[in-house]
Write an enzyme that holds these catalytic residues in place. Structure first.
Site, PDB file in Angstrom:
ATOM      1  N   GLU A   1     -25.449 -12.383  36.758  1.00  0.00           N
ATOM      2  CA  GLU A   1     -24.066 -13.761  35.750  1.00  0.00           C
ATOM      3  C   GLU A   1     -22.756 -12.873  35.784  1.00  0.00           C
ATOM      4  O   GLU A   1     -22.247 -12.134  35.260  1.00  0.00           O
ATOM      5  CB  GLU A   1     -24.406 -12.872  34.250  1.00  0.00           C
TER       6      GLU A   1
ATOM      7  N   GLU B   1     -33.156 -16.700  34.311  1.00  0.00           N
ATOM      8  CA  GLU B   1     -33.556 -16.922  33.327  1.00  0.00           C
ATOM      9  C   GLU B   1     -34.101 -17.716  32.654  1.00  0.00           C
ATOM     10  O   GLU B   1     -33.177 -18.455  32.333  1.00  0.00           O
ATOM     11  CB  GLU B   1     -32.666 -15.592  32.538  1.00  0.00           C
TER      12      GLU B   1
END
Length: 448
Positions: A155, A344
């Site tokens: 991320e 995720e």
């Protein structure tokens, strides 16, 4: 729906969120957690789930759930305490852990940077790329002969946004220009680490992006422009240099206007050092952004919704599996030939053990069912999706939110460390055994 042979069914964790200290070096998160008010409830990762000690127990959970893949991270501040020299004992630990997964028939998916950068380093400094490269080299030298799937960075947008723009995550910097620079260095780190990994045969290197589909709040041209701008800020600024032809021109212009100067930290050759190195794209999907126009300082857009009575997690995030389906289809058409993996996907649901000792988290079961169906629908529409990794295997330390949010398929009593498989975990095990085919009812009792 038909999931392809070899599809990876898994769950994920990260080192700082579950391991506890146990000899680990100081990380930027250790320093950040000591700031008064930085973490909800005043917690830190000093104990977490004690998984550095209880790792064999955690692998038994992975086996009991029938997972075919497990995403974990090697702790950067554990492997490189002080940021410069590797600790052989830490590498020995991750070697034992990886071997145990393989012996259990579970595919390791290894993340190098899941935010626990050694204290003293900063993504604001270009030298961080060299430090990350040395760390990647140390881990690859031990594990690249047996780990196929690698995630270099987790991320990049969140690192830049929360760590360097808003100061809500470690290292707690709040400066827009520093955030843009830090995000660039994170991507440079991806390229450098991928080069290290590709020196080993059979390795697949990717970057896990937090992708948020951006929809306009209304039908006006202004709202549509706001959604397009938000997409550039959140998604395309990272997607394009990784998988396309470098940073998007419209966002370069936006940053130059917002910062009042050129992006001189992007040196000649940097975009070439980032692009063309991703064997697949990792996708962290939680929800979408509904956008409306706003005054242009520094962003001419704002998040306004969704409004109304929509399904939400306990954290207030909209539950929208259809947006995941459309995201996967859109990415597969925009970047043909790039495999995708859900690295995720999950939701906060605070269900606790009841009098019978079980955790009846029916809402997470429905969430799992609907998002797996969305992935299957995207595959049926032609998207090349290689795996689904639920976040998370177990409840853990959720960064600045502390220990309140619970994402896990496994409940953790933090005082005792006792793990209890939730009904959602048992449901997921049945779903995996059935090859991704879920029953119509979300209730675990359907399985007896």
């Amino acid at each position: 729906m038909s999931f392809p042979d070899g599809f990876l069914w898994g769950a994920g964790t990260s080192a700082y969120q579950i391991e506890g200290h146990h000899g680990r070096g100081e990380s930027v998160w250790d320093a950040f957690c000591r700031r008064p008010g930085a973490v909800e409830g005043g917690g830190d990762g000093s104990r977490a789930c004690d998984s550095y000690v209880r790792w064999r127990e955690d692998i038994e959970l992975v086996k009991e759930l029938g997972l075919t893949a497990y995403r974990f991270s090697t702790g950067w501040s554990r492997v490189m305490p002080g940021g410069a020299h590797p600790d052989p004992k830490a590498l020995d630990h991750y070697e034992r852990f990886t071997d145990a997964l393989l012996e259990a028939g579970v595919e390791p998916v290894l993340t190098l940077n899941h935010w626990d950068m050694p204290a003293g380093l900063s993504w604001a400094d270009r030298s961080s790329v060299n430090a990350f490269t040395a760390y990647a080299q140390a881990v690859a030298d031990r594990l690249a002969d047996r780990v196929t799937w690698w995630i270099t960075q987790n991320e990049p947008w969140i690192i830049a946004l929360l760590g360097y723009q808003l100061g809500l995550h470690a290292p707690g910097v709040a400066d827009l220009g520093t955030a843009v620079k830090a995000g660039h260095h994170v991507l440079l780190g991806h390229g450098a680490a991928a080069d290290v990994l590709h020196a080993h045969q059979g390795v697949k290197a990717g970057c896990a992006l937090s992708l948020f589909p951006c929809d306009p709040a209304g039908d006006s041209d202004e709202d549509r422009a706001a959604a397009a701008g938000s997409d550039g800020y959140v998604n395309r600024w990272y997607l394009d240099p990784l998988l396309g032809d470098g940073y998007p021109a419209d966002m370069r212009e936006h940053w130059e206007r917002a910062l009042g100067h050129g992006l001189d930290f992007i040196a000649d050759g940097d975009e070439a050092a980032i692009g063309g190195r991703s064997d697949y794209l990792g996708i962290n999907y939680y929800t979408r952004r509904v956008m409306a126009a706003a005054p242009p300082a520094p962003f001419p857009w704002k998040v306004v919704g969704p409004s109304g009575d929509v399904a939400r997690t306990d954290e207030g995030w909209e539950i929208n599996p259809g947006a995941l389906r459309d995201l996967l289809i859109g990415l597969s058409r925009r970047f043909p030939g790039v495999p995708l993996m859900i690295t995720e996907n999950g939701g906060v649901f605070g269900d606790a053990p009841t009098h019978d000792g079980r955790v009846h988290d029916d809402r997470r079961i429905a969430y799992l069912r609907d998002h797996v169906e969305a992935v299957g629908a995207a595959i049926d529409a032609g998207a090349d999706v290689r795996g689904y990794l639920h976040w998370s295997l177990m409840d853990n330390f959720e960064w600045a939110l502390g220990y309140r949010p619970r994402f896990g398929l496994v409940h953790v009593d933090y005082a005792s460390g006792v793990r209890t498989i939730k009904d959602s975990g048992r449901y997921y095990a049945r779903l995996i055994a059935a090859g991704g085919t879920a029953p119509a009812t979300p209730r675990i009792e359907a399985f007896g």
